[in-house]
Design an enzyme around this catalytic site. Structure first.
Site, PDB file in Angstrom:
ATOM      1  N   GLU A  54       0.354  -1.170  -0.498  1.00 19.20           N
ATOM      2  CA  GLU A  54       0.456   0.212   0.188  1.00 19.20           C
ATOM      3  C   GLU A  54       1.107   1.309   0.377  1.00 19.20           C
ATOM      4  O   GLU A  54       0.516   2.111  -0.850  1.00 19.20           O
ATOM      5  CB  GLU A  54      -1.309   0.127   1.301  1.00 19.20           C
ATOM      6  CG  GLU A  54      -2.011  -1.338   1.721  1.00 19.20           C
ATOM      7  CD  GLU A  54      -1.429  -1.941   1.956  1.00 19.20           C
ATOM      8  OE1 GLU A  54      -2.457  -2.856   1.950  1.00 19.20           O
ATOM      9  OE2 GLU A  54      -0.217  -2.457   1.468  1.00 19.20           O
ATOM     10  N   ALA A 156      10.823 -36.833  -7.413  1.00 16.39           N
ATOM     11  CA  ALA A 156      10.989 -37.153  -9.111  1.00 16.39           C
ATOM     12  C   ALA A 156      10.438 -38.581  -8.605  1.00 16.39           C
ATOM     13  O   ALA A 156      11.817 -39.687  -8.047  1.00 16.39           O
ATOM     14  CB  ALA A 156      12.727 -36.987  -9.445  1.00 16.39           C
ATOM     15  N   TRP A 172      20.462 -38.853 -12.944  1.00 21.69           N
ATOM     16  CA  TRP A 172      19.433 -37.441 -13.317  1.00 21.69           C
ATOM     17  C   TRP A 172      18.309 -38.282 -13.735  1.00 21.69           C
ATOM     18  O   TRP A 172      18.460 -39.285 -14.680  1.00 21.69           O
ATOM     19  CB  TRP A 172      19.047 -35.758 -13.441  1.00 21.69           C
ATOM     20  CG  TRP A 172      19.856 -35.521 -13.556  1.00 21.69           C
ATOM     21  CD1 TRP A 172      21.892 -35.115 -13.243  1.00 21.69           C
ATOM     22  CD2 TRP A 172      20.467 -34.852 -11.442  1.00 21.69           C
ATOM     23  NE1 TRP A 172      22.927 -34.009 -12.651  1.00 21.69           N
ATOM     24  CE2 TRP A 172      22.183 -33.846 -12.027  1.00 21.69           C
ATOM     25  CE3 TRP A 172      18.957 -33.785 -10.641  1.00 21.69           C
ATOM     26  CZ2 TRP A 172      21.710 -33.232 -10.157  1.00 21.69           C
ATOM     27  CZ3 TRP A 172      19.245 -33.511  -9.306  1.00 21.69           C
ATOM     28  CH2 TRP A 172      21.172 -32.385  -9.532  1.00 21.69           C
ATOM     29  N   GLY A 308       8.011 -41.039   3.875  1.00 23.19           N
ATOM     30  CA  GLY A 308       7.384 -41.567   4.080  1.00 23.19           C
ATOM     31  C   GLY A 308       6.703 -41.299   5.215  1.00 23.19           C
ATOM     32  O   GLY A 308       5.516 -41.741   6.201  1.00 23.19           O
ATOM     33  N   ALA A 309       7.548 -41.104   6.693  1.00 25.60           N
ATOM     34  CA  ALA A 309       7.497 -40.685   8.045  1.00 25.60           C
ATOM     35  C   ALA A 309       6.150 -39.859   8.485  1.00 25.60           C
ATOM     36  O   ALA A 309       5.487 -39.302   8.558  1.00 25.60           O
ATOM     37  CB  ALA A 309       8.676 -40.381   8.857  1.00 25.60           C
TER      38      ALA A 309
END
Length: 369
Positions: A54, A156, A172, A308-309
């Protein structure tokens, strides 16, 4: 509220998104000021401690702000923090109308800013493009309402849902476009969180690499001025201090083992002891600690055990899944360790977005509940 209000608020949101990489721990906010259907001032919040959106917009508008309409993506603040309250600035400028996308979830504001404007005789409207405004600041909103930051898990994987070969080799899976997208995710996060397995197997640094961001010069500079805090979950203190992760700069180490952390401190790192009843790192407690430090968004880049935890505890708010068009085979490592015995136990997700990134795909999904 009409189509004109929506159009100007869209511009304010576009400005607010410029703060994606730099406003932490503050929210991303944009503002435009309009008089007689013409734009007379605009601005966005750049960094904590600097003027809010603002103020930038009012400076640009000058005396023309008197009687004008201000569109702001978040309720103007009403309290003295590191900067003066924006509600007072709007009152002093003599604006005639203020349109806010949403009310500020910060308990220090929470409607008081809008009330101050109304008390000064300013016409106030709220709720214009609120869903879009909330989406932009999901992490800030969650922290204000629960004390917890938003937790995103970046994963990934191959088409057969594998994240690494049995040996741990994983670089990769995806191509350059997907990796650049991950760099932008890191840059917008308050914290990048990883585990000992990832650091040891991949020699991971988890830093923001300027050359891969793909942003303009201004946003790249802002992102590099506010790098995310790197946090390592190392319950048994397995990662040596000469690992690339530690050599890349100061980090926070969350561990379950009590003991002297002088060696870490001497090397420029911080140790946080957070042990659960089971003798592991208390993940919920760790997130609360990060929230108390002003973390709005945490990016989890870790292996299947740690992801996973967090998933088992219901702590993940969003999954960013990068999918490569390749198979890694049945002996490769799974996406996450989440033992489920029955179909009724399956974790349902709601897909928010799917798009191509070079030769790969990115899926954004959130827990259905």
């Amino acid at each position: 509220m009409n189509a004109v209000d929506h159009a100007w608020m869209s511009r304010a949101l576009q400005l607010a998104r410029k703060g994606l990489y730099s406003t932490h721990p503050n929210p991303r906010v944009g503002c435009v000021i309009v008089a007689d259907g013409a734009l007379i001032g605009e601005g966005w919040h750049v960094r904590a401690g600097e003027p809010h959106a603002e103020v930038h917009a009012l400076r640009e508008a000058g005396e023309r702000a008197r009687g004008a309409t201000a569109y702001v993506t978040l309720e103007p603040c009403s309290h003295h923090g590191r900067t003066p309250p924006c509600a007072e600035a709007l009152v002093n400028a003599g604006v005639g109308r203020v349109v806010a996308a949403m009310q500020d979830p910060n308990p220090q504001v929470a409607g008081r800013g809008l009330a101050r404007l109304r008390s000064a005789g300013i016409e106030v409207a709220s709720g214009v493009l609120e869903a879009e405004a909330r989406e932009l600041n999901r992490g800030f909103i969650k922290r204000m309402e629960s004390g917890l930051p938003l937790l995103r898990a970046k994963l990934a994987m191959s088409l057969d849902g594998r994240t690494a070969m049995a040996s741990g080799e994983s670089q990769w899976i995806t191509g350059p476009a997907a990796r650049a997208d991950v760099q932008r995710l890191r840059a917008q996060s308050s914290v990048v969180l990883t585990g000992a397995d990832t650091v040891l197997m991949d020699n991971a640094r988890l830093t923001v690499r300027a050359g891969e961001l793909g942003l303009d010069e201004q946003l790249t500079a802002l992102a590099l001025q506010r790098p995310p805090l790197r946090v390592l979950v190392d319950g048994q203190r397995r990662v040596p201090l000469d690992a690339p992760f530690f050599m890349a700069g100061g980090a926070l180490v969350a561990t379950a083992i009590p003991g002297d952390g002088e060696a870490y401190r001497a090397a420029g790192h911080e140790v946080l002891e957070r042990a659960s009843a089971e003798g592991r790192v208390d993940l919920h407690g760790l997130l609360l600690e990060l929230g108390s430090r002003g973390a709005n968004e945490v990016l989890l880049e870790a292996g299947p055990r740690l992801v996973g935890a967090f998933a088992a505890l219901g702590l993940i708010d969003e999954y960013q899944l990068y999918v490569a068009a390749k198979f890694l085979g049945s002996s490769a490592r799974p996406l996450l360790e989440l033992p489920l015995a029955r179909m009724s136990e399956a974790r349902e997700l709601r897909i928010i977005d799917i798009r191509a990134l070079g030769d790969d795909w990115r899926i954004v999904a959130r827990p259905a509940n």
